[in-house]
Every structure is written in structure tokens, then in C-alpha cells.
Design a protein around this motif. Structure first.
Motif, short mmCIF file in Angstrom:
data_model
loop_
_atom_site.label_atom_id
_atom_site.label_comp_id
_atom_site.label_asym_id
_atom_site.label_seq_id
_atom_site.Cartn_x
_atom_site.Cartn_y
_atom_site.Cartn_z
N GLY A 74 -2.44 7.52 -0.80
CA GLY A 74 -2.99 8.11 -2.01
C GLY A 74 -2.67 9.58 -2.14
O GLY A 74 -2.39 10.08 -3.21
N LYS A 75 -2.68 10.28 -1.00
CA LYS A 75 -2.42 11.73 -1.05
C LYS A 75 -0.98 12.02 -1.47
O LYS A 75 -0.66 13.14 -1.83
N ASP A 76 -0.11 11.00 -1.47
CA ASP A 76 1.27 11.18 -1.92
C ASP A 76 1.43 10.95 -3.42
O ASP A 76 2.54 11.02 -3.94
N ALA A 77 0.34 10.64 -4.11
CA ALA A 77 0.41 10.40 -5.56
C ALA A 77 0.67 11.72 -6.27
O ALA A 77 -0.20 12.56 -6.41
N ARG A 78 1.89 11.89 -6.69
CA ARG A 78 2.31 13.09 -7.42
C ARG A 78 3.07 12.65 -8.66
O ARG A 78 3.75 11.63 -8.64
N ASP A 79 2.99 13.42 -9.70
CA ASP A 79 3.73 13.15 -10.92
C ASP A 79 3.45 11.73 -11.41
O ASP A 79 4.35 10.96 -11.69
N VAL A 80 2.18 11.37 -11.49
CA VAL A 80 1.81 9.99 -11.84
C VAL A 80 1.86 9.78 -13.35
O VAL A 80 1.50 10.65 -14.14
N ALA A 81 2.34 8.61 -13.73
CA ALA A 81 2.61 8.28 -15.13
C ALA A 81 1.38 8.39 -16.02
O ALA A 81 1.44 8.95 -17.12
N CYS A 82 0.27 7.86 -15.59
CA CYS A 82 -0.91 7.84 -16.44
C CYS A 82 -1.46 9.23 -16.71
O CYS A 82 -1.93 9.51 -17.82
N TYR A 83 -1.39 10.11 -15.75
CA TYR A 83 -1.86 11.46 -15.98
C TYR A 83 -0.87 12.27 -16.81
O TYR A 83 -1.24 13.28 -17.41
N GLY A 84 0.38 11.80 -16.89
CA GLY A 84 1.34 12.42 -17.79
C GLY A 84 0.90 12.33 -19.23
O GLY A 84 1.15 13.23 -20.04
N ILE A 85 0.21 11.24 -19.56
CA ILE A 85 -0.34 11.08 -20.91
C ILE A 85 -1.33 12.20 -21.20
O ILE A 85 -1.44 12.69 -22.31
N GLN A 111 -6.86 10.88 -3.04
CA GLN A 111 -7.24 10.70 -1.64
C GLN A 111 -6.89 9.28 -1.21
O GLN A 111 -6.88 8.36 -2.03
N ASP A 112 -6.61 9.10 0.07
CA ASP A 112 -6.33 7.76 0.58
C ASP A 112 -7.51 6.82 0.36
O ASP A 112 -7.33 5.60 0.23
N SER A 113 -8.71 7.36 0.33
CA SER A 113 -9.90 6.52 0.19
C SER A 113 -10.09 6.00 -1.24
O SER A 113 -10.86 5.07 -1.46
N TRP A 114 -9.42 6.60 -2.21
CA TRP A 114 -9.56 6.16 -3.60
C TRP A 114 -9.04 4.74 -3.76
O TRP A 114 -8.10 4.33 -3.09
N TRP A 141 0.82 -1.20 0.00
CA TRP A 141 0.00 0.00 0.00
C TRP A 141 0.86 1.26 0.00
O TRP A 141 2.02 1.24 0.38
N PHE A 142 0.25 2.35 -0.47
CA PHE A 142 0.87 3.68 -0.44
C PHE A 142 -0.19 4.68 -0.02
O PHE A 142 -1.38 4.39 -0.08
#
Length: 161
Positions: A46-57, A66-69, A43-44
């Protein structure tokens, strides 16, 4: 005789080098819906999700996750087409009798094949946080497009099939 020893040493060195390369490069596998695979989940936050590969597209690497996602990261290079084919697909991840559907939004280059790194909210559907790692089975599934259990970003919309 000297030439033969030299040739043997060169051949053995070349063999060792090629063996090392073949063990570190893995053939990409095609994403197959409904085909179960085994692995592990961690686990990680969720609020730490930054510079994510899929949104780079999408030209937007920052996601206000959010952690709840129910989101996930995997080593996307393990799949044919990598980021372009695996991004925004959904996985059903099962540990024992518990399961969760999570949407892939990031690459986990340090993850091994079969390792699914889940947001905390998704991981908690499978095991307590303190467990940290859980053995799983997972399969690609079509992302649900409606319902109260959707717990991932609304953009981009899920693919209609």
C-alpha cells in the motif's frame, strides 16, 4: 488464376488481423452490485501506491496509503465508464470462508479481467502473504460509511444511497 490466389491471401490476412483484434478487445461490463464474479487476487504494498488513477480525478494523484488499508486496483477499462464509474467503489472479495471489503482506488492496466490487486492488509484477510495469488469470488457492494472496520482513505467520502 493469379488474381484469385492474391485475393485469397489478402482475405486470409484480413481475417487473421480482424480475429486478433476481436480477441484483444473486450466489451466493457456494467458494474452490478451484488453480482458475484470469479477471479484471482494478488497483493501490493500500500505504501507504494503513487500516482493512483482514482485520485487523479480529484487532481491529487499522491495518496499516503498504508499497508493496513483495504484498498484495491483493477483494470478499470473492463467496466462501462472506466475510471469515472469504478473509482472509489467497494468490493467484497472472498476466498473460501474468508472475506474482506476493499475500496478501488487505482487502475491495474496489466491485470486481466477478474484480477483484483489488493493492498497487503486486505490480502492478509484472505490468505498468507507467501501464497501470493488466491482464487476468489468478488462482488461490488455499497461502501460502508461508518464503523471500526473502515480501512481506506476518508477522502472522498463514500457515496450515500
Amino acid at each position: 488464376m493469379q488474381f484469385t490466389k492474391f485475393t485469397l491471401v489478402v482475405a486470409m490476412t484480413l481475417f487473421a488481423f480482424l480475429s486478433a483484434i476481436s480477441t484483444t478487445t473486450e466489451a466493457a461490463t456494467k458494474i452490478q452490485f451484488g453480482k458475484k464474479a470469479s477471479g484471482k487476487a494478488t497483493w501490493f504494498n500500500g505504501k507504494d501506491a503513487r500516482d493512483v488513477a482514482c485520485y487523479g480525478i480529484l487532481q491529487n494523484k499522491d495518496v499516503n496509503a498504508q499497508d493496513s488499508w483495504h484498498i484495491a486496483a483493477m483494470r478499470l477499462s473492463q467496466f462501462t465508464g472506466g475510471v469515472k464509474n469504478a473509482c472509489f467503489e467497494c468490493l467484497r472479495v472472498t476466498a473460501g470462508s474468508r472475506s474482506v471489503i476493499a475500496r478501488i482506488i487505482d487502475d491495474c492496466s496489466s491485470c486481466s479481467s477478474g484480477h483484483v490487486d489488493l493492498s497487503l492488509g486486505a490480502f492478509l484477510k484472505l490468505a498468507p502473504k507467501k501464497q501470493g495469488v488466491v482464487s476468489i469470488k468478488y462482488e461490488f457492494v455499497r461502501c460502508p460509511s461508518s464503523g471500526s472496520n473502515l480501512k481506506w482513505p476518508k477522502s472522498p467520502p463514500v457515496k450515500k444511497f
